[in-house]
Design a protein around this motif. Sequence first.
Motif: not given
Length: 304
Positions: A118-120, A97-106
């Motif tokens: 997280m939200g864009f 429902g909102q613009k988002d993108r990946f952030n940290d990952g392991k």
Amino acid sequence: MVAEVEILYKHAAATTGEGPHWEENSGKLLFVDIHKHTVNRFHVETKVNEQIELAADASLIVPSRDGGYIVSSQRKLCHLDWDTKEVKDLFEVPEVGQKDRFNDGKCDHQGRLWAGTMGFETAPAVPELGAGRLFMMEKGNLSVADDTPFDISNGLAWSADDTVMYFVDSIPRHVYAYDFDPSNGAIANRRVAIDFSKWSLEETGYPDGMCIDQEGKLWIAGFASSKVMQFDPVTGQKLSEVKLPAKQVTSCCFGGKDYADMFVTSSAAGYSPEEMAKVDPLNGSIFRVTGLGSKGLPADSYCP
């Protein structure tokens, strides 16, 4: 022993440097420059940096055990063949429902990839809140691991005995702990392990990326604090800290010989060139910290 801080790669990131991962077999430090859309391999001894630009914001890069790398490109997880520069889309997160993108990952010890969204950002470091979720990718499947509306999904780490997973949500300034089942990756019983709101923003900043040492203590980059800090995740107490010559530190990882060095990324986002020169001229740089008296463990890679 007194820790020493070295400017390893000045102005490595034009925007937000993040996601450091020590690649032991090559002696290279992997990192991303999020809003420049680049993934990087920096050879620590020769100081040569290799760079590939992706189609959109790049927030993570981890090696894949079958060759190449797993990278993020805004809302997608992809496989990157470094030699050919071929990028193959694997998964895209579902709309929330909102613009988002990946952030940290392991990756965990079994080779599953964990990555939060997280939200864009509507402005540098100002995302739409509540748009984040925590995802887990394993063997051809992407699933929602925690459907909680997180604000800025960030650092991840696992205890040595594989019974606890740690996860950062930066805006509430919380480091969470989950019960972790290594056999299937199930997580449960989320609780606050470290509450940064016990300290002022000036003292600890916002919890950002993190790593874990051989003694099970968490090292956490405090965004807007100029510090990387060591915490006991059992008691929630701050044990030590290292001051860095950049305010916007973003993440950290162990590497180098015997995993005794710490590499720290930082962000130049939100600063004009004039502000950078006057206020924080080393933001966006990568630092090496030695003499910590703590050692880390090899970072895990993805098992396809």
